[in-house]
Design a protein around this motif. Structure first.
Motif, PDB file in Angstrom:
ATOM      1  N   ASP B  17      43.314  72.179  21.060  1.00 35.53           N
ATOM      2  CA  ASP B  17      41.911  72.572  21.049  1.00 35.53           C
ATOM      3  C   ASP B  17      41.017  71.352  21.235  1.00 35.53           C
ATOM      4  O   ASP B  17      40.002  71.416  21.943  1.00 35.53           O
ATOM      5  CB  ASP B  17      41.555  73.287  19.733  1.00 35.53           C
ATOM      6  CG  ASP B  17      41.922  74.762  19.799  1.00 35.53           C
ATOM      7  OD1 ASP B  17      42.334  75.214  20.897  1.00 35.53           O
ATOM      8  OD2 ASP B  17      41.804  75.455  18.772  1.00 35.53           O
ATOM      9  N   LEU B  20      41.107  70.372  24.841  1.00 32.09           N
ATOM     10  CA  LEU B  20      40.375  71.337  25.669  1.00 32.09           C
ATOM     11  C   LEU B  20      38.868  71.205  25.447  1.00 32.09           C
ATOM     12  O   LEU B  20      38.084  71.317  26.387  1.00 32.09           O
ATOM     13  CB  LEU B  20      40.831  72.766  25.357  1.00 32.09           C
ATOM     14  CG  LEU B  20      42.219  73.141  25.899  1.00 32.09           C
ATOM     15  CD1 LEU B  20      42.669  74.486  25.342  1.00 32.09           C
ATOM     16  CD2 LEU B  20      42.198  73.180  27.428  1.00 32.09           C
ATOM     17  N   ARG B  23      37.698  68.279  27.272  1.00 32.18           N
ATOM     18  CA  ARG B  23      37.662  68.603  28.704  1.00 32.18           C
ATOM     19  C   ARG B  23      36.408  69.432  29.030  1.00 32.18           C
ATOM     20  O   ARG B  23      35.732  69.201  30.038  1.00 32.18           O
ATOM     21  CB  ARG B  23      38.933  69.378  29.070  1.00 32.18           C
ATOM     22  CG  ARG B  23      39.039  69.684  30.552  1.00 32.18           C
ATOM     23  CD  ARG B  23      40.343  70.424  30.864  1.00 32.18           C
ATOM     24  NE  ARG B  23      40.341  70.914  32.232  1.00 32.18           N
ATOM     25  CZ  ARG B  23      40.720  70.198  33.291  1.00 32.18           C
ATOM     26  NH1 ARG B  23      41.139  68.944  33.121  1.00 32.18           N
ATOM     27  NH2 ARG B  23      40.679  70.712  34.512  1.00 32.18           N
ATOM     28  N   SER B  99      37.764  79.929  15.757  1.00 33.42           N
ATOM     29  CA  SER B  99      38.284  81.136  16.398  1.00 33.42           C
ATOM     30  C   SER B  99      37.997  82.369  15.549  1.00 33.42           C
ATOM     31  O   SER B  99      38.207  83.481  15.973  1.00 33.42           O
ATOM     32  CB  SER B  99      39.784  80.992  16.641  1.00 33.42           C
ATOM     33  OG  SER B  99      40.426  80.703  15.429  1.00 33.42           O
ATOM     34  N   ARG B 119      32.058  80.897  18.654  1.00 28.17           N
ATOM     35  CA  ARG B 119      33.444  81.315  18.529  1.00 28.17           C
ATOM     36  C   ARG B 119      34.226  80.818  19.740  1.00 28.17           C
ATOM     37  O   ARG B 119      33.768  80.922  20.876  1.00 28.17           O
ATOM     38  CB  ARG B 119      33.510  82.834  18.472  1.00 28.17           C
ATOM     39  CG  ARG B 119      34.887  83.287  18.081  1.00 28.17           C
ATOM     40  CD  ARG B 119      35.003  84.788  18.089  1.00 28.17           C
ATOM     41  NE  ARG B 119      36.338  85.147  17.651  1.00 28.17           N
ATOM     42  CZ  ARG B 119      37.075  86.065  18.252  1.00 28.17           C
ATOM     43  NH1 ARG B 119      36.603  86.724  19.280  1.00 28.17           N
ATOM     44  NH2 ARG B 119      38.278  86.327  17.803  1.00 28.17           N
ATOM     45  N   LYS B 120      35.414  80.262  19.465  1.00 24.41           N
ATOM     46  CA  LYS B 120      36.245  79.772  20.566  1.00 24.41           C
ATOM     47  C   LYS B 120      36.818  80.972  21.307  1.00 24.41           C
ATOM     48  O   LYS B 120      37.599  81.723  20.738  1.00 24.41           O
ATOM     49  CB  LYS B 120      37.433  78.961  20.023  1.00 24.41           C
ATOM     50  CG  LYS B 120      37.079  77.685  19.319  1.00 24.41           C
ATOM     51  CD  LYS B 120      38.386  77.063  18.821  1.00 24.41           C
ATOM     52  CE  LYS B 120      38.147  75.981  17.791  1.00 24.41           C
ATOM     53  NZ  LYS B 120      39.379  75.641  17.063  1.00 24.41           N
ATOM     54  N   PRO B 121      36.455  81.165  22.557  1.00 20.87           N
ATOM     55  CA  PRO B 121      37.062  82.277  23.277  1.00 20.87           C
ATOM     56  C   PRO B 121      38.434  81.875  23.811  1.00 20.87           C
ATOM     57  O   PRO B 121      38.718  80.684  23.970  1.00 20.87           O
ATOM     58  CB  PRO B 121      36.080  82.538  24.420  1.00 20.87           C
ATOM     59  CG  PRO B 121      35.233  81.320  24.517  1.00 20.87           C
ATOM     60  CD  PRO B 121      35.517  80.411  23.363  1.00 20.87           C
ATOM     61  N   VAL B 122      39.293  82.867  24.090  1.00 24.16           N
ATOM     62  CA  VAL B 122      40.588  82.556  24.683  1.00 24.16           C
ATOM     63  C   VAL B 122      40.385  82.082  26.123  1.00 24.16           C
ATOM     64  O   VAL B 122      41.013  81.133  26.573  1.00 24.16           O
ATOM     65  CB  VAL B 122      41.507  83.796  24.618  1.00 24.16           C
ATOM     66  CG1 VAL B 122      42.717  83.595  25.520  1.00 24.16           C
ATOM     67  CG2 VAL B 122      41.952  84.052  23.189  1.00 24.16           C
ATOM     68  N   ASP B 123      39.448  82.752  26.799  1.00 25.28           N
ATOM     69  CA  ASP B 123      39.193  82.413  28.203  1.00 25.28           C
ATOM     70  C   ASP B 123      38.465  81.074  28.286  1.00 25.28           C
ATOM     71  O   ASP B 123      37.344  80.934  27.810  1.00 25.28           O
ATOM     72  CB  ASP B 123      38.347  83.543  28.816  1.00 25.28           C
ATOM     73  CG  ASP B 123      38.193  83.364  30.320  1.00 25.28           C
ATOM     74  OD1 ASP B 123      38.468  82.238  30.806  1.00 25.28           O
ATOM     75  OD2 ASP B 123      37.817  84.342  30.980  1.00 25.28           O
ATOM     76  N   PHE B 124      39.132  80.080  28.896  1.00 26.83           N
ATOM     77  CA  PHE B 124      38.552  78.736  28.932  1.00 26.83           C
ATOM     78  C   PHE B 124      37.228  78.704  29.693  1.00 26.83           C
ATOM     79  O   PHE B 124      36.326  77.938  29.368  1.00 26.83           O
ATOM     80  CB  PHE B 124      39.548  77.745  29.557  1.00 26.83           C
ATOM     81  CG  PHE B 124      39.080  76.326  29.471  1.00 26.83           C
ATOM     82  CD1 PHE B 124      39.157  75.632  28.266  1.00 26.83           C
ATOM     83  CD2 PHE B 124      38.536  75.687  30.580  1.00 26.83           C
ATOM     84  CE1 PHE B 124      38.709  74.328  28.174  1.00 26.83           C
ATOM     85  CE2 PHE B 124      38.083  74.378  30.481  1.00 26.83           C
ATOM     86  CZ  PHE B 124      38.169  73.695  29.280  1.00 26.83           C
ATOM     87  N   ALA B 125      37.098  79.595  30.684  1.00 27.63           N
ATOM     88  CA  ALA B 125      35.857  79.640  31.465  1.00 27.63           C
ATOM     89  C   ALA B 125      34.685  79.976  30.554  1.00 27.63           C
ATOM     90  O   ALA B 125      33.601  79.404  30.661  1.00 27.63           O
ATOM     91  CB  ALA B 125      35.989  80.666  32.586  1.00 27.63           C
TER      92      ALA B 125
END
Lengths: 493, 151
Positions: B17, B20, B23, B99, B119-125
């Motif tokens: 995490d 990411l 990034r 999350s 909230r951290k989404p699963v979809d990185f976009a």
């Protein structure tokens, strides 16, 4: 003593009292009758004595022989009356005795007179001596008769007195009887109050206490009678209910602990399962972005599939958590305007990027009593579904409305989309149950399970009607459920 | 003060995490230096120049703290409480990045003084989009409170 026995005893006492009173009245009345008869007798004697006196006078004046015969007849009748005495009192008896003795003397005198009676007319002018003797006898007779009359009046007074006394006694007996009955009545009322009404009122209070939820309320020891027994039984009932409730509370506590664990688990799932998915998605994308030019089309397709799968699993986890939240959420029942929520949801669905042409027909002012947040989630899922399954339908129409059925409001969401085979209708509301392939219509298969759980939490029922290619209609009621009620028509046609 | 002085403190135990997130910042053109703390205690050590960070005494505080909730040793809410309880740090913006979307976490986060909850989404976009918004708001638009020097 048991109340039934007390009741029997009271009846026996009342009956005995009534019997005693009746006997007393009867015997007193007999005395009154007796006194009346004695007065009659006294009057008879008085009449006879008066007649005797008259006859004596008549004889003294006229010296008719007929008077002698009359005297002896009356005298005999009087003797009979005096002999057949029915007077009871000692004074009366004495008077009677005196009357008898005087009468006997009078009879002797009269016999003497009769003997001296001149048999022949020639002897009419008799000697002075015999004449004097006769007068003397007559005056003695007169005195005797006068005395006797006096005695008879005395007797009459006595019998009148006796009769009055007997009547007074009768009155007293009747009044005492009435008083006795009143006393018994008061006693019985008091006993009923003490043994029945007050304990029943206490029981009632106790029952109210228990009804109000005061399970610790002690009924106290009852007496030996039926109400005591009832009190005792109610006490044991309450105790056993209290025990059961205690057990239920303990079970509830255990359930609460389990629920808490489940929540912790859900929380963990939410956190920990999503983490790796983020990594898979994020690094796949990073790979695509940074090293995509070194992969061929198939390699890039694999990476896209990894991302798609990660995201799908992310949605699955989210939906599962949503289902568990719907189950746990506390209900706040308020009037909810379904029309307004539906319009709002329809608006945001119509603005989706990959939207399709669609007509919304939303009934105005549709109101239900429900939890607003849960109702929104339920409608969201139902409208999402309708929206999804009409995506390939030209002239798509989604209708939201309600109708009365058996006095109950049945809401519906109807579409004219893909529909489903009614043979699988029973699988519709199970979690992860899907009636379509994911590449046809995407979804996790949890939406309708969430809707059903929300409807069930409101005590309602949900069911659906459809045919393949003919659209689907979802009906639901809120409030207590009715067994397996199924509509026959499909509003969307 | 240049953007190089505006440090972002990222409190995140999961290295994936963290990587990411870094990034996402980079792709969102957020050029600020990012310090990663791997648990709550380390985050507080950094902020208050204690333990392994004692050489930081007198250096400026981070401009933004991005805080995960589930952390080893001291969790995110504990860190937040400590930050808000200390006069030196109580004005630093804190964005919770987690999350969890449990209502309870949201409520506790905001009531303890979090400035934002992402909230951290699963979809990185989607995550990228969120990171971009965060950077624009908290690092460019928002005027930070006047610096208070650590004692």
């Amino acid at each position: 003593m048991r109340i039934a026995n007390k009741e029997r005893l009271a009846t026996a006492i009342v009956l005995t009292a009534v019997g005693v009173i009746a006997l007393a009245v009867w015997s007193t009345y007999a005395k009154v009758e007796d006194a009346r008869r004695q007065r009659r007798d006294t009057a008879e004697i008085a009449r006879a004595l008066t007649s005797l006196r008259l006859v004596s006078f008549e004889y003294a004046l006229n010296r008719h022989e007929r008077a002698l015969a009359q005297f002896s007849a009356i005298s005999k009748r009087l003797d009979g009356m005096l002999a057949a005495s029915r007077f009871q009192g000692p004074e009366q008896q004495e008077i009677l005795a005196r009357l008898r003795s005087r009468q006997a003397k009078a009879a002797q005198i009269f016999d003497a007179l009769a003997a001296a009676f001149p048999r022949e007319a020639s002897n009419r002018a008799d000697t002075e001596l015999s004449r004097n003797f006769e007068t003397q006898l007559l005056s003695r007779l007169s005195i005797l008769e006068q005395d006797n009359l006096g005695e008879v009046f005395r007797l009459a007074d006595l019998t009148t007195e006796q009769s009055n006394a007997a009547q007074r006694r009768l009155l007293v007996v009747i009044l005492s009887g009435l008083a006795l009955i009143a006393l018994i009545k008061i006693t019985v009322s008091w006993l009923i109050r003490r043994d029945v009404l007050i304990p029943v009122a206490r029981l009632q209070q106790a029952a109210q206490q228990v009804a109000a939820g005061n399970w610790g309320f002690e009924f106290g020891g009852g007496g030996a009678d039926e109400i005591g027994q009832l009190t005792h039984d109610l006490g044991s009932m309450t105790r056993s209910l209290r025990d059961s409730i205690g057990q239920i509370q303990r079970s509830n506590q255990e359930l609460a602990v389990l629920n808490h664990e489940l929540e912790a688990f859900s929380y963990s799932v939410s956190h920990d399962l999503r983490g790796p998915l983020r990594s898979m998605d994020g690094f796949s994308l990073a790979l695509l972005e940074d090293y995509g030019d070194r992969l061929d089309d198939e390699g890039r397709d694999f990476l896209r599939r990894i991302r798609a799968a990660s995201q799908r699993m992310g949605h699955l986890i989210d939906d599962l958590l949503g289902l568990s939240r719907v189950t746990r959420a506390e209900l706040r029942i308020v009037p909810v305007n379904i029309s307004a929520i539906a319009r709002e949801l329809a608006g945001s669905l119509s603005q989706r990027k990959n939207g399709h042409e669609l007509r919304w027909l939303i009934q105005e002012n549709l109101e239900v009593r429900a939890d607003k947040e849960l109702m929104r989630i339920a409608l969201q899922n139902l409208l999402d579904n309708a929206w999804k399954f009409t995506s390939k339908t030209p002239d798509a129409v989604i209708r939201i409305g309600a109708r009365e059925r058996d006095g109950r409001q049945v809401c519906f969401v109807a579409d004219n989309g893909a529909g489903f085979d009614m043979a699988y209708a029973d699988k519709l509301f199970g979690a992860f149950q899907r009636l379509h392939h994911a590449d046809e219509f995407p979804g996790t298969g949890i939406g309708l399970a969430i809707v059903q759980r929300i409807v069930a939490r409101h005590g309602g029922t949900i069911w659906a009607e459809s045919k393949v290619g003919g659209g689907a209609t979802f009906f639901f009621t809120l409030g207590e459920s009715k067994n397996d009620e199924r509509g026959q028509d499909n509003p969307a046609g | 003060m240049t953007s190089a002085d505006k440090i972002i403190l990222l409190v995140e135990d999961n290295p994936d995490d963290a990587k990411l997130t870094l990034r996402a910042f980079k792709q969102s053109n957020i050029a600020n230096p990012v310090v990663v703390a791997r648990d709550g205690i380390e985050a507080l050590d950094f902020l208050f120049a204690r333990g392994g960070y004692s050489e930081r005494a007198g250096k400026p505080l981070p401009t933004l703290i991005v805080l995960d909730l589930k952390l080893p040793r001291l969790d995110g809410l504990g860190v937040l409480k400590a930050i808000r309880a200390d006069a030196r740090t109580n004005l630093v913006p804190v964005v919770i990045l987690t999350s969890s979307k449990e209502e309870q976490d949201l409520i506790s986060g905001y009531s303890l003084g979090a400035n934002s909850y992402v909230r951290k989404p699963v979809d990185f976009a989607e995550f990228l989009e969120a990171a971009k918004q965060l950077g624009i708001y908290w690092l460019m638009m928002n005027l930070s409170a006047p610096e208070r020097k650590a004692e």
